[in-house]
Design a protein around this motif. Sequence first.
Motif, PDB file in Angstrom:
ATOM      1  N   GLY A  14      66.998  87.457 130.044  1.00 34.14           N
ATOM      2  CA  GLY A  14      66.354  86.918 128.633  1.00 34.14           C
ATOM      3  C   GLY A  14      65.293  87.308 127.480  1.00 34.14           C
ATOM      4  O   GLY A  14      65.694  86.598 126.169  1.00 34.14           O
ATOM      5  N   ALA A  15      65.049  88.461 127.742  1.00 30.98           N
ATOM      6  CA  ALA A  15      64.712  89.182 126.597  1.00 30.98           C
ATOM      7  C   ALA A  15      65.331  89.790 125.391  1.00 30.98           C
ATOM      8  O   ALA A  15      65.383  88.800 123.781  1.00 30.98           O
ATOM      9  CB  ALA A  15      64.005  90.381 127.267  1.00 30.98           C
ATOM     10  N   TRP A  16      66.475  89.723 125.328  1.00 33.75           N
ATOM     11  CA  TRP A  16      67.909  89.846 124.943  1.00 33.75           C
ATOM     12  C   TRP A  16      68.396  89.014 124.432  1.00 33.75           C
ATOM     13  O   TRP A  16      68.482  88.581 122.611  1.00 33.75           O
ATOM     14  CB  TRP A  16      69.477  90.677 125.489  1.00 33.75           C
ATOM     15  N   LYS A  17      68.343  87.716 124.823  1.00 31.50           N
ATOM     16  CA  LYS A  17      68.978  86.574 124.286  1.00 31.50           C
ATOM     17  C   LYS A  17      68.575  86.069 123.749  1.00 31.50           C
ATOM     18  O   LYS A  17      68.332  85.484 122.021  1.00 31.50           O
ATOM     19  CB  LYS A  17      68.984  85.387 125.653  1.00 31.50           C
ATOM     20  N   ALA A  18      66.726  86.281 123.795  1.00 34.68           N
ATOM     21  CA  ALA A  18      66.076  85.840 122.931  1.00 34.68           C
ATOM     22  C   ALA A  18      65.695  85.817 121.574  1.00 34.68           C
ATOM     23  O   ALA A  18      65.837  85.981 120.299  1.00 34.68           O
ATOM     24  CB  ALA A  18      64.910  85.083 123.300  1.00 34.68           C
ATOM     25  N   ALA A  19      66.199  87.141 121.802  1.00 28.04           N
ATOM     26  CA  ALA A  19      66.002  88.421 120.277  1.00 28.04           C
ATOM     27  C   ALA A  19      67.248  88.137 119.666  1.00 28.04           C
ATOM     28  O   ALA A  19      67.109  88.454 118.204  1.00 28.04           O
ATOM     29  CB  ALA A  19      65.529  89.634 121.285  1.00 28.04           C
TER      30      ALA A  19
END
Length: 530
Positions: A30-35
Amino acid sequence: MDKGMRREIHLVALTMTGLGSIIGSGWLFGAWKAAKVAGPAAMVAWILGMAVILLIGLTYAELGPMFPRSGGMVRYAHYSHGSFVGFLSGWANWIAIASVIPIEAEASIQYMSSWPWHWAQWTHHLYVNKTLTPPGLLLAAILVFIYFLLNYWTVKLFARANTAITVFKFIIPALTVIGLIAAHFDTHNFTQYGGFAPNGWASVLTAIATSGVIFAFNGFQSPINLAGEARNPSRNVPLAVIGSVLLAGVIYLFLQAAFIGSMPGNLLSHGWASINLKSPFADLALALNVNWLAIVLFLDAFVSPSGTGITYTATTARMVHGMEANGYFPKVFGRIHPRYGVPRAAMWLNLVIAYIFMLMFRGWGELAGVISVATLISYVTGPIAVMAFRNMGDHVKRPVRIPGMSVIAPIAFIFASLILYWAQWPLTGEVIIVIIIGLPVYFYYTAKAGWRGFSEHFRRGLWLIVYLLWMALVSFLGSGKFGGIGVLPYGWDMVVVAVSALVFYIWGVRSGFPKPNFPEGENPQLVDAE
């Protein structure tokens, strides 16, 4: 309580069930995709997403103790508005949640494909060109079957296994945050490379719906679906829902901050959207030479998703059990094993569905947005149902009455509608069509019952089908920032969604039955919930 099911899950286990569902593959990706979508402003996306889910969760926290039945998420709308709304809501929820099981297994194999060791080079062929290869699919299928077996004999085994795994889930994200920040943390990452919101604030809103934010928080409903097997559900279900969302929200915010701040500058030379990582946190740890953390993350890539997969295997079986109780599925799926107290036929059905989804969608990113949109469609009935039950007065017992619900419910409905719109066309329209496609199943069982009460149920559920068609139209006509053709300009498009959502909310609440619409011979409020 559901006949044959046992109240063996206490508050800690129930909260861990919710937290275990929320902290799954979402934290690994999630953190990668959101960034990628929103840049450093992904922090805002997580805060807004958590706030909206908490509002929606509060409506279900009141509904859960009111009807402490297993698979409750697919029952409430049926009790308040009849079979038409109940089916659409339950179908959307079941499709969304059942597809989480294969996604968790696929997430584990996707991380496995990045193993850096010489002896593990064969794993690099498990995930190629953003899709699982046949060997990768086979390993994922084996994982799904393991989830199945851990739930097959007893709910107590599931609860114990999930609690142990969830404790492990706390430790690994904490180590990840500490390890990355200690190795490298550059505050300039939050302002350089295009600024705090390099793709504009519209991308932040889209990230909520399509980058794993809503997907990550979906697990709040697990304690609700297990209400029929919870001790003291009137107290423990609301506490488990609220506690799991808040705890998970804090974890996700720390993880997002650590991901953004520790990103090496050479990986950001072409902006946040250019970051392509196979196994995001593990790849980042390797890039920073934090090899011990990479090893831990590769291990946790099996533990965290598997914990969520085990939980959803349990809760989706209870959802099918609830759908059968509402009259939407064959009676075989409502049978509870007399010795082990689990709905085994429902578990077998979900296993087949999981394998079908696995063949259709062979990567984590493919399904995260679809699941989020489908679940949002089912969520919109919660705020409507809780207020419809309040309008029923003394016909309904309310063990929990959350203060300010008359304000919380419409706000929750409006924001759920906005996130549905932010998911962008054509995704919004495609998922709405998938939900509507399920109607032949409803009509089949309605016809089998001789169309008894159909006109009344259809009239009380008309608001939902019109709402779905309206949301698809607005999404199509909306701003280009959200994938539309631009008839509705940016800014005004969201005003239109918010105002129209309030209209549908009022229509939906007023369409409820004057007293609960329980299936024949059923009244869950007459059963001792203790």
